[in-house]
Design a protein around this motif. Sequence first.
Motif, PDB file in Angstrom:
ATOM      1  N   ILE A   1      25.785  39.792  46.201  1.00  0.00           N
ATOM      2  CA  ILE A   1      26.863  40.076  47.159  1.00  0.00           C
ATOM      3  C   ILE A   1      27.873  38.932  47.181  1.00  0.00           C
ATOM      4  O   ILE A   1      29.089  39.159  47.284  1.00  0.00           O
ATOM      5  CB  ILE A   1      26.282  40.334  48.567  1.00  0.00           C
ATOM      6  CG1 ILE A   1      25.519  41.665  48.591  1.00  0.00           C
ATOM      7  CG2 ILE A   1      27.399  40.360  49.624  1.00  0.00           C
ATOM      8  CD1 ILE A   1      24.838  41.975  49.914  1.00  0.00           C
ATOM      9  N   ARG A   2      27.371  37.716  47.049  1.00  0.00           N
ATOM     10  CA  ARG A   2      28.287  36.555  47.023  1.00  0.00           C
ATOM     11  C   ARG A   2      29.276  36.660  45.871  1.00  0.00           C
ATOM     12  O   ARG A   2      30.418  36.214  45.982  1.00  0.00           O
ATOM     13  CB  ARG A   2      27.486  35.257  46.924  1.00  0.00           C
ATOM     14  CG  ARG A   2      26.728  34.911  48.193  1.00  0.00           C
ATOM     15  CD  ARG A   2      26.125  33.512  48.127  1.00  0.00           C
ATOM     16  NE  ARG A   2      25.402  33.249  49.359  1.00  0.00           N
ATOM     17  CZ  ARG A   2      24.080  33.390  49.514  1.00  0.00           C
ATOM     18  NH1 ARG A   2      23.341  33.794  48.469  1.00  0.00           N
ATOM     19  NH2 ARG A   2      23.505  33.129  50.665  1.00  0.00           N
ATOM     20  N   GLN A   3      28.837  37.229  44.748  1.00  0.00           N
ATOM     21  CA  GLN A   3      29.746  37.409  43.617  1.00  0.00           C
ATOM     22  C   GLN A   3      30.897  38.340  43.989  1.00  0.00           C
ATOM     23  O   GLN A   3      32.043  38.135  43.571  1.00  0.00           O
ATOM     24  CB  GLN A   3      28.976  37.986  42.419  1.00  0.00           C
ATOM     25  CG  GLN A   3      27.883  37.095  41.856  1.00  0.00           C
ATOM     26  CD  GLN A   3      28.453  35.865  41.195  1.00  0.00           C
ATOM     27  OE1 GLN A   3      29.415  35.949  40.428  1.00  0.00           O
ATOM     28  NE2 GLN A   3      27.870  34.712  41.479  1.00  0.00           N
ATOM     29  N   PHE A   4      30.594  39.339  44.802  1.00  0.00           N
ATOM     30  CA  PHE A   4      31.614  40.309  45.193  1.00  0.00           C
ATOM     31  C   PHE A   4      32.497  39.779  46.315  1.00  0.00           C
ATOM     32  O   PHE A   4      33.646  40.208  46.467  1.00  0.00           O
ATOM     33  CB  PHE A   4      30.945  41.627  45.599  1.00  0.00           C
ATOM     34  CG  PHE A   4      30.405  42.406  44.438  1.00  0.00           C
ATOM     35  CD1 PHE A   4      31.106  43.470  43.908  1.00  0.00           C
ATOM     36  CD2 PHE A   4      29.199  42.056  43.843  1.00  0.00           C
ATOM     37  CE1 PHE A   4      30.625  44.187  42.822  1.00  0.00           C
ATOM     38  CE2 PHE A   4      28.705  42.758  42.759  1.00  0.00           C
ATOM     39  CZ  PHE A   4      29.419  43.827  42.237  1.00  0.00           C
ATOM     40  N   ILE A   5      31.974  38.884  47.100  1.00  0.00           N
ATOM     41  CA  ILE A   5      32.787  38.250  48.137  1.00  0.00           C
ATOM     42  C   ILE A   5      33.843  37.355  47.503  1.00  0.00           C
ATOM     43  O   ILE A   5      34.954  37.214  48.019  1.00  0.00           O
ATOM     44  CB  ILE A   5      31.888  37.440  49.100  1.00  0.00           C
ATOM     45  CG1 ILE A   5      31.038  38.400  49.955  1.00  0.00           C
ATOM     46  CG2 ILE A   5      32.727  36.539  50.001  1.00  0.00           C
ATOM     47  CD1 ILE A   5      30.050  37.701  50.863  1.00  0.00           C
ATOM     48  N   ASN A   6      33.517  36.809  46.341  1.00  0.00           N
ATOM     49  CA  ASN A   6      34.433  35.922  45.619  1.00  0.00           C
ATOM     50  C   ASN A   6      35.600  36.732  45.048  1.00  0.00           C
ATOM     51  O   ASN A   6      35.407  37.591  44.192  1.00  0.00           O
ATOM     52  CB  ASN A   6      33.673  35.232  44.477  1.00  0.00           C
ATOM     53  CG  ASN A   6      34.531  34.213  43.744  1.00  0.00           C
ATOM     54  OD1 ASN A   6      35.722  34.407  43.552  1.00  0.00           O
ATOM     55  ND2 ASN A   6      33.904  33.122  43.332  1.00  0.00           N
ATOM     56  N   PRO A   7      36.826  36.486  45.500  1.00  0.00           N
ATOM     57  CA  PRO A   7      37.968  37.302  45.049  1.00  0.00           C
ATOM     58  C   PRO A   7      38.247  37.187  43.556  1.00  0.00           C
ATOM     59  O   PRO A   7      38.723  38.138  42.937  1.00  0.00           O
ATOM     60  CB  PRO A   7      39.141  36.776  45.890  1.00  0.00           C
ATOM     61  CG  PRO A   7      38.716  35.420  46.340  1.00  0.00           C
ATOM     62  CD  PRO A   7      37.238  35.475  46.488  1.00  0.00           C
ATOM     63  N   GLN A   8      37.950  36.023  42.959  1.00  0.00           N
ATOM     64  CA  GLN A   8      38.199  35.875  41.522  1.00  0.00           C
ATOM     65  C   GLN A   8      37.255  36.751  40.702  1.00  0.00           C
ATOM     66  O   GLN A   8      37.672  37.394  39.737  1.00  0.00           O
ATOM     67  CB  GLN A   8      38.037  34.395  41.121  1.00  0.00           C
ATOM     68  CG  GLN A   8      39.101  33.482  41.720  1.00  0.00           C
ATOM     69  CD  GLN A   8      38.905  32.038  41.307  1.00  0.00           C
ATOM     70  OE1 GLN A   8      37.779  31.588  41.088  1.00  0.00           O
ATOM     71  NE2 GLN A   8      40.005  31.304  41.209  1.00  0.00           N
ATOM     72  N   THR A   9      35.983  36.781  41.093  1.00  0.00           N
ATOM     73  CA  THR A   9      35.030  37.637  40.386  1.00  0.00           C
ATOM     74  C   THR A   9      35.388  39.109  40.573  1.00  0.00           C
ATOM     75  O   THR A   9      35.331  39.905  39.629  1.00  0.00           O
ATOM     76  CB  THR A   9      33.600  37.389  40.903  1.00  0.00           C
ATOM     77  OG1 THR A   9      33.304  36.002  40.809  1.00  0.00           O
ATOM     78  CG2 THR A   9      32.587  38.173  40.085  1.00  0.00           C
ATOM     79  N   ARG A  10      35.772  39.457  41.801  1.00  0.00           N
ATOM     80  CA  ARG A  10      36.186  40.846  42.062  1.00  0.00           C
ATOM     81  C   ARG A  10      37.361  41.236  41.191  1.00  0.00           C
ATOM     82  O   ARG A  10      37.455  42.358  40.701  1.00  0.00           O
ATOM     83  CB  ARG A  10      36.574  41.024  43.539  1.00  0.00           C
ATOM     84  CG  ARG A  10      35.456  41.377  44.441  1.00  0.00           C
ATOM     85  CD  ARG A  10      35.903  42.076  45.704  1.00  0.00           C
ATOM     86  NE  ARG A  10      37.123  41.605  46.309  1.00  0.00           N
ATOM     87  CZ  ARG A  10      37.210  40.610  47.171  1.00  0.00           C
ATOM     88  NH1 ARG A  10      36.132  39.939  47.519  1.00  0.00           N
ATOM     89  NH2 ARG A  10      38.368  40.279  47.711  1.00  0.00           N
TER      90      ARG A  10
END
Length: 403
Positions: A357-366
């Motif tokens: 979920i932290r990966q998806f919270i990160n706008p760059q990864t999204r």
Amino acid sequence: MNIALCYESVLPQRGGCEHYISALANRLVSDGHAVHLYASRWDSQALSERIHFHRIPTITGPRFLRPWRFGYAVEQAIARAKHDLSIGFDKTWGQDILYPQGGLHIASAEHNILKHSSRLGRISARIVKKLDFAHHSFLRLERKQYLAERRPVIVVNSRMVQRHFEKYYDIPAEEIVLLPSAINTHRLLSPDRFKIRAELHEKLGIQADEPVGLFVATNYRLKGLAPLIRTIAHLDPAEKLKVLVVGNSKTKRYELLAKKWKVENRIHFAGFQSSPQAYFFSADFLLHPTFYDPCSLVVLEAISCGLPILTTQYNGAGELLQLPGDQANLKRGADSNSAAGMVIQDPHNHLEFAQAIRQFINPQTRSIFARNLKSLNSRYTFENHYQQLLSLFLQVANQRRVA
């Protein structure tokens, strides 16, 4: 062609297979094919008036008998008709093609055990299942469908289901047609997308810098809402997140669970929405921690909306997140530059789930996920799916005429 479609209920507002069948039937008649629908109930407003409807009496009686009675009624009705081709989508038999969009019952029963987080809970569930007469009845029906002397052409919507046919019924993968599910996404298109998003964000008090995850399901337990709530509690309060829960109005149990884990301010329970369009537009990514989905249609809806997807290894639609030419299966920690989402192994592993979920919270990864999604959006269109299916229909119908 003269084509028979067989499914007990075709109410597309309920989504899933019923939405798919309505879209397929309407597309076939627009192409000039004669479509006959054998069902007990349907939404005549959502289906073309050019479809020929054959009402199968509403089946009543014990749960373990209802699919058998519907299947026999369909078999008899079709035997009296002259169709070039017949296709069934669930617990029916005798059709030329069987396309079990809900997967195999035997596999579904096994995966349903996984929703229990404790060993004791899983042992208890297995005992209950062994004593469930309906379960054994459905297993027998499934063997009638797929192990008959005259086997139908089997179409599946994911490699996962292909593997299940090999595992449980010893039917080789090369004898099964793989055709991923597809949906007609017109209902998720709107020139006012950003306006709709802004209005719902304002209504719900979502801040501009607050990423929004979307959870859509009717069976909250099987689709992993409880472990999702439990996992959100592992996030630091400084890690901003709002989750929109859509699909079923029976939310009391989950609202209490959210309060127990002190995350009620992070979750909005929207209940059933006949048109979930605004919620797809308002989200930044999809959270689908399911314990069983042959090929989740909500994942395809998310792809069409450009939403990165976090799902599990128990979802055949996870296979669709691979980019063209990427043959490796998505696993935990998959490189975000080579995929349009992430696939976790176990929703009950809250540390793994929270890290994803932290990966998806990160706008760059999204942003990376979203760019990759653009190439997928053009691959999994309903039109591409329809043309492949129509080609199969023609092939099977020709083989039947020769026979």
